[in-house]
Write a protein that holds these residues in place. Sequence first.
Motif, PDB file in Angstrom:
ATOM      1  N   LEU A 108      -3.625   8.155  -5.030  1.00  0.00           N
ATOM      2  CA  LEU A 108      -4.617   7.225  -5.585  1.00  0.00           C
ATOM      3  C   LEU A 108      -4.623   7.230  -7.113  1.00  0.00           C
ATOM      4  O   LEU A 108      -4.914   6.213  -7.738  1.00  0.00           O
ATOM      5  CB  LEU A 108      -6.011   7.563  -5.056  1.00  0.00           C
ATOM      6  CG  LEU A 108      -6.253   7.284  -3.572  1.00  0.00           C
ATOM      7  CD1 LEU A 108      -7.624   7.785  -3.157  1.00  0.00           C
ATOM      8  CD2 LEU A 108      -6.099   5.799  -3.257  1.00  0.00           C
ATOM      9  N   ALA A 109      -4.290   8.360  -7.717  1.00  0.00           N
ATOM     10  CA  ALA A 109      -4.387   8.485  -9.176  1.00  0.00           C
ATOM     11  C   ALA A 109      -3.131   8.019  -9.905  1.00  0.00           C
ATOM     12  O   ALA A 109      -3.220   7.512 -11.025  1.00  0.00           O
ATOM     13  CB  ALA A 109      -4.678   9.935  -9.561  1.00  0.00           C
ATOM     14  N   GLU A 110      -1.973   8.171  -9.276  1.00  0.00           N
ATOM     15  CA  GLU A 110      -0.707   7.854  -9.941  1.00  0.00           C
ATOM     16  C   GLU A 110      -0.301   6.412  -9.620  1.00  0.00           C
ATOM     17  O   GLU A 110       0.071   6.097  -8.496  1.00  0.00           O
ATOM     18  CB  GLU A 110       0.376   8.831  -9.480  1.00  0.00           C
ATOM     19  CG  GLU A 110       1.763   8.506  -9.977  1.00  0.00           C
ATOM     20  CD  GLU A 110       1.833   8.265 -11.478  1.00  0.00           C
ATOM     21  OE1 GLU A 110       2.281   7.171 -11.878  1.00  0.00           O
ATOM     22  OE2 GLU A 110       1.421   9.167 -12.244  1.00  0.00           O
ATOM     23  N   TYR A 114       3.032   4.830  -7.453  1.00  0.00           N
ATOM     24  CA  TYR A 114       3.133   4.641  -6.008  1.00  0.00           C
ATOM     25  C   TYR A 114       2.732   3.217  -5.625  1.00  0.00           C
ATOM     26  O   TYR A 114       3.401   2.562  -4.827  1.00  0.00           O
ATOM     27  CB  TYR A 114       2.253   5.652  -5.261  1.00  0.00           C
ATOM     28  CG  TYR A 114       2.733   7.066  -5.356  1.00  0.00           C
ATOM     29  CD1 TYR A 114       3.806   7.513  -4.596  1.00  0.00           C
ATOM     30  CD2 TYR A 114       2.106   7.980  -6.207  1.00  0.00           C
ATOM     31  CE1 TYR A 114       4.248   8.831  -4.676  1.00  0.00           C
ATOM     32  CE2 TYR A 114       2.545   9.301  -6.293  1.00  0.00           C
ATOM     33  CZ  TYR A 114       3.617   9.710  -5.540  1.00  0.00           C
ATOM     34  OH  TYR A 114       4.057  11.007  -5.618  1.00  0.00           O
ATOM     35  N   ARG A 115       1.646   2.757  -6.192  1.00  0.00           N
ATOM     36  CA  ARG A 115       1.180   1.398  -5.880  1.00  0.00           C
ATOM     37  C   ARG A 115       2.160   0.354  -6.410  1.00  0.00           C
ATOM     38  O   ARG A 115       2.459  -0.635  -5.741  1.00  0.00           O
ATOM     39  CB  ARG A 115      -0.219   1.191  -6.475  1.00  0.00           C
ATOM     40  CG  ARG A 115      -0.819  -0.183  -6.255  1.00  0.00           C
ATOM     41  CD  ARG A 115      -1.081  -0.462  -4.780  1.00  0.00           C
ATOM     42  NE  ARG A 115      -1.635  -1.780  -4.592  1.00  0.00           N
ATOM     43  CZ  ARG A 115      -2.622  -2.057  -3.780  1.00  0.00           C
ATOM     44  NH1 ARG A 115      -3.166  -1.122  -3.052  1.00  0.00           N
ATOM     45  NH2 ARG A 115      -3.062  -3.274  -3.668  1.00  0.00           N
ATOM     46  N   ARG A 116       2.688   0.586  -7.618  1.00  0.00           N
ATOM     47  CA  ARG A 116       3.663  -0.369  -8.174  1.00  0.00           C
ATOM     48  C   ARG A 116       4.907  -0.457  -7.290  1.00  0.00           C
ATOM     49  O   ARG A 116       5.413  -1.545  -7.012  1.00  0.00           O
ATOM     50  CB  ARG A 116       4.045   0.023  -9.598  1.00  0.00           C
ATOM     51  CG  ARG A 116       2.974  -0.294 -10.630  1.00  0.00           C
ATOM     52  CD  ARG A 116       3.510  -0.236 -12.051  1.00  0.00           C
ATOM     53  NE  ARG A 116       4.056   1.076 -12.395  1.00  0.00           N
ATOM     54  CZ  ARG A 116       3.375   2.043 -12.996  1.00  0.00           C
ATOM     55  NH1 ARG A 116       2.107   1.852 -13.323  1.00  0.00           N
ATOM     56  NH2 ARG A 116       3.947   3.190 -13.281  1.00  0.00           N
ATOM     57  N   LEU A 156       0.823  -1.206   0.000  1.00  0.00           N
ATOM     58  CA  LEU A 156       0.000   0.000   0.000  1.00  0.00           C
ATOM     59  C   LEU A 156       0.856   1.255   0.000  1.00  0.00           C
ATOM     60  O   LEU A 156       1.756   1.399   0.829  1.00  0.00           O
ATOM     61  CB  LEU A 156      -0.906   0.026   1.235  1.00  0.00           C
ATOM     62  CG  LEU A 156      -1.894  -1.125   1.363  1.00  0.00           C
ATOM     63  CD1 LEU A 156      -2.639  -1.023   2.692  1.00  0.00           C
ATOM     64  CD2 LEU A 156      -2.864  -1.127   0.195  1.00  0.00           C
ATOM     65  N   PRO A 157       0.579   2.194  -0.886  1.00  0.00           N
ATOM     66  CA  PRO A 157       1.254   3.490  -0.810  1.00  0.00           C
ATOM     67  C   PRO A 157       0.766   4.241   0.423  1.00  0.00           C
ATOM     68  O   PRO A 157      -0.251   3.885   1.023  1.00  0.00           O
ATOM     69  CB  PRO A 157       0.822   4.189  -2.099  1.00  0.00           C
ATOM     70  CG  PRO A 157      -0.441   3.520  -2.512  1.00  0.00           C
ATOM     71  CD  PRO A 157      -0.383   2.122  -1.979  1.00  0.00           C
TER      72      PRO A 157
END
Length: 197
Positions: free
Chosen positions: A155-157, A160-162, A110-111
């Motif tokens: 949440l949009a980019e 961060y999650r990757r 999680l970012p």
Amino acid sequence: PLAAPPSADAALPPWVAELDDAPTIYFTLGTVFNLESGDLFNRVLAGLRGLAVHVVATVGRQIDPTEFGPQPANIHIERFIPQALILPRCSLVISHGGSGSVIGALTQGLPALLIPMGADQPHNAARCADLGVAQVLDALEATPADVRQAVGALLAEPSYRRAAMRMAQEIAALPEPAQAIPLLERLVAEKRPIYAT
């Protein structure tokens, strides 16, 4: 796993099962710094109001959630929820950058939005920003608008999650903590460094 599992009787509040598919954000300031955070809880919550997200905020056993007044339907404030139970349902973590919160978030890929206040938190936050898994705000200066903007970006980019998922894979590949016990026993017995092979 690096985090301690929740106790056998631990459970999520019933309302968690009713959350829809909107992103869920877990917000905590830990168990020590939550009492020294001034109006930070209020500023963060104000920044999250009106967003199309669910917010699960934990304020600690010594703070009464009713102190924060009425909240919109998408914001839930509890004294405590086991992190290991709520994080798998989340898309993002907002925290003070304490080691337990950071490792918990990264273990789940999680970012995070980190708002450090002291101790190891500034270092943890800076390292997470360097790794591309977090954005960092100043605890004294962060406004609700800053929180809203950072959450929107996280949440949009997808980068961060990757990056957080890559960290989760690295953490999962680490040896179990129990593997250190025989090494420590040998260290005590032989009084010289022992290296894992």
